[in-house]
Design a protein around this motif. Sequence first.
Motif, PDB file in Angstrom:
ATOM      1  N   ILE A  33      -4.698 -14.265  25.316  1.00 29.07           N
ATOM      2  CA  ILE A  33      -4.639 -12.810  25.093  1.00 29.07           C
ATOM      3  C   ILE A  33      -5.226 -12.083  26.300  1.00 29.07           C
ATOM      4  CG2 ILE A  33      -5.475 -10.914  23.657  1.00 29.07           C
ATOM      5  CD1 ILE A  33      -5.507 -12.940  21.303  1.00 29.07           C
ATOM      6  N   LEU A  34      -6.381 -12.544  26.754  1.00 27.85           N
ATOM      7  CA  LEU A  34      -7.018 -11.960  27.932  1.00 27.85           C
ATOM      8  C   LEU A  34      -6.112 -12.084  29.153  1.00 27.85           C
ATOM      9  CD1 LEU A  34      -9.385 -10.924  29.654  1.00 27.85           C
ATOM     10  CD2 LEU A  34     -10.338 -13.251  29.591  1.00 27.85           C
ATOM     11  N   ASP A  35      -5.482 -13.232  29.315  1.00 28.81           N
ATOM     12  CA  ASP A  35      -4.647 -13.475  30.484  1.00 28.81           C
ATOM     13  C   ASP A  35      -3.390 -12.603  30.463  1.00 28.81           C
ATOM     14  OD1 ASP A  35      -4.543 -15.341  32.855  1.00 28.81           O
ATOM     15  OD2 ASP A  35      -2.566 -15.729  32.010  1.00 28.81           O
ATOM     16  N   PHE A  36      -2.790 -12.450  29.296  1.00 26.19           N
ATOM     17  CA  PHE A  36      -1.540 -11.694  29.185  1.00 26.19           C
ATOM     18  C   PHE A  36      -1.751 -10.179  29.167  1.00 26.19           C
ATOM     19  CE2 PHE A  36       0.476 -15.431  26.659  1.00 26.19           C
ATOM     20  CZ  PHE A  36       0.815 -16.065  27.834  1.00 26.19           C
ATOM     21  N   TRP A  37      -2.785  -9.692  28.451  1.00 25.68           N
ATOM     22  CA  TRP A  37      -2.927  -8.261  28.197  1.00 25.68           C
ATOM     23  C   TRP A  37      -4.183  -7.626  28.794  1.00 25.68           C
ATOM     24  CZ3 TRP A  37      -0.874 -11.400  24.221  1.00 25.68           C
ATOM     25  CH2 TRP A  37       0.465 -11.139  23.926  1.00 25.68           C
ATOM     26  N   GLY A  38      -5.128  -8.438  29.248  1.00 26.06           N
ATOM     27  CA  GLY A  38      -6.308  -7.873  29.893  1.00 26.06           C
ATOM     28  C   GLY A  38      -7.353  -7.322  28.950  1.00 26.06           C
ATOM     29  N   GLY A  92     -12.962 -14.430  38.511  1.00 24.01           N
ATOM     30  CA  GLY A  92     -12.778 -13.387  39.506  1.00 24.01           C
ATOM     31  C   GLY A  92     -11.555 -12.527  39.249  1.00 24.01           C
ATOM     32  N   VAL A  93     -10.513 -13.141  38.670  1.00 20.24           N
ATOM     33  CA  VAL A  93      -9.307 -12.387  38.306  1.00 20.24           C
ATOM     34  C   VAL A  93      -9.622 -11.433  37.156  1.00 20.24           C
ATOM     35  CG1 VAL A  93      -6.930 -12.565  37.464  1.00 20.24           C
ATOM     36  CG2 VAL A  93      -7.828 -14.294  39.053  1.00 20.24           C
ATOM     37  N   TYR A  94     -10.307 -11.942  36.150  1.00 17.47           N
ATOM     38  CA  TYR A  94     -10.554 -11.146  34.958  1.00 17.47           C
ATOM     39  C   TYR A  94     -11.606 -10.063  35.185  1.00 17.47           C
ATOM     40  CZ  TYR A  94      -7.967 -14.981  32.810  1.00 17.47           C
ATOM     41  OH  TYR A  94      -7.010 -15.913  32.506  1.00 17.47           O
ATOM     42  N   GLU A  95     -12.447 -10.226  36.200  1.00 16.35           N
ATOM     43  CA  GLU A  95     -13.449  -9.201  36.504  1.00 16.35           C
ATOM     44  C   GLU A  95     -12.921  -8.138  37.467  1.00 16.35           C
ATOM     45  OE1 GLU A  95     -17.680 -11.606  36.017  1.00 16.35           O
ATOM     46  OE2 GLU A  95     -16.708 -11.550  37.989  1.00 16.35           O
ATOM     47  N   ARG A 105       2.538 -18.826  35.179  1.00 17.63           N
ATOM     48  CA  ARG A 105       2.210 -17.410  35.368  1.00 17.63           C
ATOM     49  C   ARG A 105       0.741 -17.244  35.705  1.00 17.63           C
ATOM     50  NH1 ARG A 105      -0.496 -13.795  32.693  1.00 17.63           N
ATOM     51  NH2 ARG A 105      -0.088 -11.573  33.042  1.00 17.63           N
ATOM     52  N   ASN A 106      -0.133 -17.902  34.978  1.00 15.11           N
ATOM     53  CA  ASN A 106      -1.573 -17.832  35.236  1.00 15.11           C
ATOM     54  C   ASN A 106      -1.883 -18.211  36.683  1.00 15.11           C
ATOM     55  OD1 ASN A 106      -4.209 -19.844  35.163  1.00 15.11           O
ATOM     56  ND2 ASN A 106      -4.556 -17.911  34.093  1.00 15.11           N
ATOM     57  N   ASP A 107      -1.228 -19.262  37.184  1.00 14.46           N
ATOM     58  CA  ASP A 107      -1.455 -19.695  38.563  1.00 14.46           C
ATOM     59  C   ASP A 107      -0.939 -18.665  39.566  1.00 14.46           C
ATOM     60  OD1 ASP A 107      -2.599 -22.019  37.631  1.00 14.46           O
ATOM     61  OD2 ASP A 107      -0.803 -23.242  37.912  1.00 14.46           O
ATOM     62  N   LEU A 108       0.266 -18.150  39.326  1.00 16.09           N
ATOM     63  CA  LEU A 108       0.844 -17.166  40.249  1.00 16.09           C
ATOM     64  C   LEU A 108      -0.023 -15.910  40.349  1.00 16.09           C
ATOM     65  CD1 LEU A 108       4.616 -17.466  39.258  1.00 16.09           C
ATOM     66  CD2 LEU A 108       3.636 -18.099  41.474  1.00 16.09           C
ATOM     67  N   VAL A 109      -0.578 -15.460  39.243  1.00 16.32           N
ATOM     68  CA  VAL A 109      -1.453 -14.288  39.260  1.00 16.32           C
ATOM     69  C   VAL A 109      -2.700 -14.581  40.084  1.00 16.32           C
ATOM     70  CG1 VAL A 109      -2.930 -12.794  37.852  1.00 16.32           C
ATOM     71  CG2 VAL A 109      -0.610 -13.336  37.081  1.00 16.32           C
ATOM     72  N   ARG A 110      -3.333 -15.727  39.824  1.00 16.65           N
ATOM     73  CA  ARG A 110      -4.586 -16.053  40.518  1.00 16.65           C
ATOM     74  C   ARG A 110      -4.386 -16.196  42.031  1.00 16.65           C
ATOM     75  NH1 ARG A 110      -5.428 -19.984  37.777  1.00 16.65           N
ATOM     76  NH2 ARG A 110      -5.032 -21.724  39.195  1.00 16.65           N
TER      77      ARG A 110
END
Length: 518
Positions: free
Chosen positions: A146-151, A215-218, A473-478
Amino acid sequence: MKKVLRKISIIGLCSLGIVLASSCTDLEFENEAFIVPVGVGNADELLASSYGQLREFANERVIFGLSGHSSDEILGPTRGTDWFDGGVFQQMQQHTWDANHAFIQTSFNDLNLGVFRATQAMVGDGATPQIVAEAKTVRAYFWFHILDFWGITLDRGAEQGIEVNPVVRSSAESVAFLIADLESALPDLPDTSSPNRVNKNSARALLAKLYLNKGVYEAEDRSTGSFSFAAADMNKAIEYVNDITASGNYSVSSGVLGYYNTFAERNDEQSSELIFSVPRTELTDFKRRWNYTLHYNQKPSGWNGFATLSDFYDSFEDDDIRKGAEYNSDTNPYTSSTGTRAGFLIGQQFDEAGNALTTRGGDPLAYTRDVDFAVNTEEKGIRVLKYIPDFSGGVDNADDPNNSYVLLRYADALLNKAEAIYRGGTDPNGQTATDVIDEIRVARGLTAGSLTLTDDTLLAERGRELYWEGWRRNDLVRFGKFLDAWQQKPASGPERILFPIPTPALLANPDITQNPGY
């Protein structure tokens, strides 16, 4: 339970527009999967229910639709009148989705339902410290996505009524809460268990991912693709992976069977890699994992659907067993029984007697490098067979397979460690990122020291190891690549870094703000 299910069903009609809008408003439906809390119940049963909700990760149209079809590793091409499905796959691939996209709405509901069931298990009748710890770990797996998809994440108390809006945590608040909550669960988790139940290593593997992505989520704006990876966070990721290794329960097995047994029948028993998986008993119609890519005239007969992009295929070296190989184990002689290989399928396809297969129209069934997301004939596109059909009991067994669905595995944990070292962490055992990567690459038939690590090569190596497992997707974002143009997709706008909050969730909870750009 029947009372709960009836209420969920009634309220779920609102999201489908079957009930008048005013009626939906009066019902004040719960934004978390349209759940209406009704008591709690037995902790064991509620925990089993939260485990059972993990089955949704195996559904190619829901959570996998967000994590895979929005990336550069998979394509759901339209073939004549087949596979258009209202444009749901094309919208994912082209990054043109909106808040009413079926995959987005259903995934939001399914993931939050998993969170809520786990939360209820924590306060259910007979809840022991281990039950609470298991529920926290399962809940964290749902919350991570949920955090990864919607923030954001949403947190509703197990016994709160619909008059109370769930707590809405920002991205930075969510990752801090998740880490603290999961670390608090560690002491009460068992040291070992079947991979179909969480244990200390399941929590460690998820914690390593949380620290790696922290670091991505912050970040205030993920769309910039520029993130700060603190050395202290990278060291924690390394620490947790080292703890997994020190448990002595896992290894990266060499050879064709070493890799593909991780996805074959009885993988929860015969693979040395599985850390957390969904058991066959919780999966319905698991044959979809191969039906959606194989052609009608292959065995087992498929639906002639998903393919990969040639650019992704070209990232593999020819000697890499992950690119493709014959799969014949002692119990499952799949290639000998069908003529079909494991991995990527390209060129002329054959049956078990070596006869060339054809399309339904009689043309050669030779899978091509070229494929279009909108207009194709039957043979277009390189196919991918990651999960091996279960032929251990003959061809009919493929309709009732004994494969578990992989959620977390050891090679992924090692790749997380390698990346954490690459991003500035230090391994107390003295391993370099290349040392860790080589442990995997040598097992996959490649030469030690043959990969020079850069952002691009490390991302590509993760793709080669983890393709079609739900992490791309998680990898591409990071790595700051998710918004880039790639084969069949133009560059995306900054808003596409997150998915939109589904419309029913916004209507139900005024504390939720729509993500920017939607």
